[in-house]
Design an enzyme around this catalytic site. Structure first.
Site, PDB file in Angstrom:
ATOM      1  N   HIS A   1       0.927  -1.392  -0.068  1.00 57.38           N
ATOM      2  CA  HIS A   1       0.043  -0.097  -0.064  1.00 57.38           C
ATOM      3  C   HIS A   1       0.817   1.191  -0.128  1.00 57.38           C
ATOM      4  O   HIS A   1       0.629   2.213  -0.703  1.00 57.38           O
ATOM      5  CB  HIS A   1      -0.826   0.027   1.185  1.00 57.38           C
ATOM      6  CG  HIS A   1      -1.575   1.192   1.266  1.00 57.38           C
ATOM      7  ND1 HIS A   1      -1.317   2.289   2.207  1.00 57.38           N
ATOM      8  CD2 HIS A   1      -2.812   1.475   0.677  1.00 57.38           C
ATOM      9  CE1 HIS A   1      -2.203   3.316   2.025  1.00 57.38           C
ATOM     10  NE2 HIS A   1      -3.062   2.831   1.292  1.00 57.38           N
TER      11      HIS A   1
ATOM     12  N   CYS B   1      -4.085  34.022 -16.082  1.00 51.32           N
ATOM     13  CA  CYS B   1      -2.920  34.056 -15.401  1.00 51.32           C
ATOM     14  C   CYS B   1      -3.218  34.047 -13.961  1.00 51.32           C
ATOM     15  O   CYS B   1      -2.391  34.112 -12.889  1.00 51.32           O
ATOM     16  CB  CYS B   1      -2.210  35.466 -15.518  1.00 51.32           C
ATOM     17  SG  CYS B   1      -3.085  36.954 -14.898  1.00 51.32           S
TER      18      CYS B   1
HETATM   19  C1  PEP Z   1      -5.879  36.772 -10.181  1.00 51.82           C
HETATM   20  O1  PEP Z   1      -6.796  37.594  -9.690  1.00 51.82           O
HETATM   21  O2  PEP Z   1      -6.205  35.912 -10.705  1.00 51.82           O
HETATM   22  C2  PEP Z   1      -4.356  37.299 -10.471  1.00 51.82           C
HETATM   23  C3  PEP Z   1      -3.994  36.711 -11.408  1.00 51.82           C
HETATM   24  O3  PEP Z   1      -4.295  38.246  -9.640  1.00 51.82           O
HETATM   25  P1  PEP Z   1      -3.641  38.210  -8.185  1.00 51.82           P
HETATM   26  O4  PEP Z   1      -3.564  36.981  -7.771  1.00 51.82           O
HETATM   27  O5  PEP Z   1      -2.371  39.019  -7.920  1.00 51.82           O
HETATM   28  O6  PEP Z   1      -4.699  39.116  -7.276  1.00 51.82           O
END
Ligand code: PEP
Ligand code: MG
Length: 876
Positions: A454, A831
């Site tokens: 496991h 992002c």
């Molecule tokens: C987000 O809000 O997705 C972003 C990339 O900006 P931060 O995380 O810096 O607010």
């Protein structure tokens, strides 16, 4: 009437969704003419129905199960509870995606005392018959009635001590009969009823237990970690037993067609004579290597090797198989695509391509992107390792290096980890209940168990370093200590493990980042050929940017400029800017910041060698940056020529009830335009300088304005940017071009994306904030209630890690549609953290994003996930 139950002979490998992986493969092996004990599969839909019916198996499903028992009796020539030829079955789970060890299994079902007598007489082997019965009582009590294994194990240990033997196999028929009696008494005491004797009743209860195990805590954790939806349910396979515990001409084992740790093309496996499956997996007895089967039973070995080749060629992937030998007859109980380490996955995929068995596309599609993470995990520093002397060596069960403080229980591992301690979990053997503790550990060390125990299987799946089967350890779990190589180790002592060699070291050995080469490069190059989505990185420092480039990033999708101020004394000027109370003071602080930012941006452009760089304007939730320590406040006061009291008043004035929705993002620029001016200057000057030094690169800055909800906000900030940038460009006599775009991270921006696109030349989805604001969940506090959401089945995943495609995704799709209607050439990326999550990357591909951007170490994951999305798309 719906069909809820299928004979193995009615299914095939394509019916995985309905029959589960195990059921579909049992059917496929049956079709291939392999020796498979026959039986039937109750579908995953029946499991879903069981839950819909309030955890009941309805009459229609029950009657189909009964019909299929009869069919099975006809096929096998055996009958439940029969006086001549009784049928015994195994009852096993089998979901669409394999979840090793997470759900329940019951073996030897169909036994009662009369059947034991029949089997004893018929086989002339009463020891075997009683062994089956005591195992059945034990498993049924544990799995079906949840009595708990430990009471039974205590009784076995007591019996062994009384008889003066160490191994279960040394107990006689009489001993086992005696044990079976004790087990039944234990059952009655715990449950308050006699142990069931009717095989059909036993079967129905066992099926319910397997359905129920779909919802057990360890299965829920496993599903969350592996992106397996709760709605899939598990199938149940009812299969005629083949007995590996009939004596020395019987046995059982597991094998892989290639080495699951390294990928080497060589049959690997383990077996135990006179044993049943759980003995191998539980690691209670140390098994023999599969090669030794050649000596023990040459014909069976040859037959087995032939089957393994046939299966691998048929499935065109490394197979993980279970088999049983019943009195020299080989039976295949299972085959599946084997779990493997990341290194092994890459090697196997490349080898299969080189062997002409699969295409490059198939090679790319068969690798789990999440697995790549382990390749990027630290290894021991080579020099330190050379100087270190191993205290012991055991099985290299899961690669990577681990260094941590010893803990002895899964609960302690979790608790210590929560306090920020790095821990190594040391156990006699692990069991599925330990999964959360294993996750919280840097590494796992077990005293017992082989490569398929496991601990080994689960650690490999998690990408956690594991060394197993270290029998040199004299363990005292009760007192939280053990002795190894003459030294006594206690809770909290440091230990280091090398999961690639199996070495165990006393104390701490420093670790270094892993190197990436060879097959990894080949797979990544193929992935890059197939994907259409670009992969950028979120990098705030030149060092991060460099690392990301090495890992294949094609640009920076997000540079959080406020993060450039975390290090050293840079924070001082930043705080001066935040805590200024006049424009002049702020401008003085910004003057100090300008050259620092410009220098950093130059280094970013250099690191990216002409690839796009998106720099986002300051977006600091102020609570992350204002000083709280007395010493820092004093420093700031001195720098500003103010009293400590005056600074404290300013800080007090900056306090916000909800900083995440407070004075941040573009709102800062609206109140303090001088900040946007300074940042524009830094970006444009840096770009001009680097363009001059490297005319061969096209440098076109992408300036990104955060937290826009209204087009007028964007226009206001953009006007400042354009005015400042154009003046800089003109003054430098440059022809530099640049773009101004925005993050889409507030629902209102998504809803009015057609308006926003009038000003924005690009969109980048900030899905961290977009998730926060769409759900209205604080991204900093959601952890407090998410566990309750999982338990209540409201959520299956953390929406901050895996994109909510239904809600947030809908806003994204809407934004793209609206935005492109206004500006067809608009380019769009993501992002937020989701940019490195494979299922979210697939979604981004589907809705037509140009790129995803993620942290440097997730770049390879995103590249592979993007390729897989494109391949999937092209196949549809
Ligand atoms: C987000 O809000 O997705 C972003 C990339 O900006 P931060 O995380 O810096 O607010
Ligand atoms: Mg944001």
């Amino acid at each position: 009437m719906a069909k809820w139950v299928y004979l193995f002979s009615e299914g095939n490998a394509t019916m995985r969704n309905l029959l589960g992986g195990k059921g579909a493969n049992l059917a496929e092996m049956t079709n291939l003419g392999l020796p498979v004990p026959q039986g039937f599969t109750i579908t995953t839909e029946a499991c879903t129905q069981y839950y819909e019916d309030g955890r009941q198996i309805n009459d229609e499903i029950q009657s189909q199960i009964m019909e299929h028992i009869e069919k099975m009796e006809e096929i096998t020539g055996k009958k439940f509870g029969d006086k001549e030829n009784p049928l015994l079955v195994s009852v096993r789970s089998g979901a669409r995606a394999s979840m090793p060890g997470m759900m329940d299994t019951i073996l030897n079902l169909g036994l009662n005392e009369e059947v034991v007598d029949v089997l004893s007489a018929k086989s002339g082997n009463p020891r075997w018959a009683w062994d089956c019965y005591r195992r059945f009582i034990q498993m049924f009590s544990d799995v079906v009635m949840e009595v708990g294994k430990k009471y039974f194990e205590e009784l076995i240990d007591k019996m062994k001590a009384e008889k003066g033997v160490t191994q279960d196999v040394d107990l006689t028929a009489e001993d086992l009969k005696d044990l079976a009696g004790q087990f039944k008494a234990e059952y009655k005491e715990k449950i308050g009823a006699d142990f069931p004797t009717d095989p059909k009743e036993q079967l129905m209860e066992a099926i319910k237990a397997v359905f129920r195990s779909w919802d057990n805590p360890r299965a829920n954790v496993y599903r969350r970690d592996n992106d397996i939806p709760y709605s899939w349910g598990t199938a149940v396979n009812v299969q005629m037993m083949a007995f590996g515990n009939m004596g020395e001409t019987s046995g059982t084992g597991v094998a892989f067609t290639r080495d699951p740790a390294t990928g080497e093309n060589k049959l690997m496996g383990e077996f135990l004579m006179n044993a049943q499956g759980e003995d191998v997996v539980a690691g209670v007895r140390t098994p023999q290597k599969i090669d030794q089967l050649r000596e023990v039973m040459p014909e069976v070995y040859e037959q087995f090797v032939g089957i393994t080749k046939k299966l691998e060629d048929h499935y065109r992937d490394m197979q993980d198989m279970e088999f049983t030998i019943e009195d020299k007859h080989l039976y295949m109980l299972q085959t599946r695509n084997g779990k493997r380490t990341a290194q092994a996955a890459l090697k196997i995929a490349c080898d299969l391509v080189d062997e002409g068995k699969i295409s490059e596309q198939e090679a790319v599609a068969m690798i789990d992107p999440r697995n790549l993470d382990t390749l990027l995990h630290p290894q021991f520093d080579a020099k330190a390792l050379k100087e270190a002397k191993a205290a012991a060596k055991a099985l290299a069960a899961s690669p990577g290096a681990a260094c941590g403080k010893i803990v002895f229980t899964a609960e302690d591992a979790k608790a210590w980890n929560a306090k920020g301690e790095k821990v190594v979990l040391v156990r006699l053997e692990t069991s599925p209940e330990d999964i959360e503790g294993m996750k919280a550990s840097q590494g796992i060390l077990t005293v017992r168990g082989g490569m398929t125990s496991h601990a080994a299987v689960v650690a490999r799946g998690m990408g956690t370093c594991c060394v197993s089967g270290c029998s040199e350890i004299a363990m005292d779990e009760a007192n939280k200590k053990f002795t190894l190589a003459g030294k006594e180790y206690h809770e909290g002592d440091w230990i280091s493990l090398d999961g690639s060699t199996g070495n165990i070291y006393d104390g701490q050995i420093p670790t270094v980042d892993a190197a990436i080469a060879g097959e990894f490069g080949r797979i990544m190059a193929w992935a890059d050929k197939f994907r259409t989505l670009k992969v950028r990185t979120n990098a705030d420092t030149p060092a991060d940017a460099k690392k990301a480039r090495e890992l294949g990033a094609e640009g920076i999708g997000l540079c959080r400029t406020e993060h450039m101020f975390f290090e050293g004394d840079r924070i001082d000027a930043f705080r001066e800017m935040i805590c200024s109370d006049t424009v002049e003071e702020r401008e003085a602080a910004l003057e100090k910041i300008l050259p620092v930012q410009q220098g950093d941006f130059e280094k970013l452009y250099e690191a990216l060698e002409g690839n796009p760089v998106t720099i986002r304007f300051l977006d600091p939730p102020l609570h992350e940056f204002v000083p709280t320590e007395e010493e820092d406040i004093k420093k700031l006061a001195d720098a500003q020529g103010k009293t400590v009291e005056a600074i404290k008043t300013i800080i007090e004035g900056l306090k916000e009830f909800n900083p995440m929705m407070g004075h941040r993002g573009c709102r800062l620029t609206v109140t303090y335009p001088e900040i946007a001016k300074m940042q524009t200057k830094a970006i444009i000057r840096a770009a001009i300088n680097v363009s001059k030094a490297h005319p061969e690169w096209t440098i076109k800055p992408e300036i990104m304005i955060p937290l826009i909800g209204e087009v007028k906000e964007l226009k206001y900030v953009k006007d400042i940017v354009v005015k400042t940038a154009d003046a800089e460009i003109k003054a430098a006599g440059s022809a530099l071009e640049y773009e101004v775009g925005t993050m889409i991270e507030i629902p209102r921006a998504a809803l009015t994306a057609d308006e926003i696109a009038k000003e924005a030349e690009f969109f980048c989805f900030g899905t961290n904030d977009l998730t926060q604001m769409t759900y209205g969940f604080s991204r900093d506090d959601a952890g407090k209630f998410l566990d309750a959401y999982y338990d209540a089945k409201i959520f299956e995943n953390d929406p901050f890690a895996k994109l909510d495609q239904t809600g947030v995704g809908k806003l994204m799709e809407m934004s793209i549609k609206l935005g492109k209607a206004t500006r067809p050439e608009l380019h769009v990326g993501i992002c937020g953290e989701h940019g490195g999550d494979p299922s979210s990357v697939e979604f981004c591909h589907k809705i037509g994003l140009d790129y995803v951007s993620c942290s440097p170490f997730r770049v390879p994951i995103a590249r592979l996930a993007a390729a897989q999305a494109a391949i999937k798309d092209s196949r549809n």
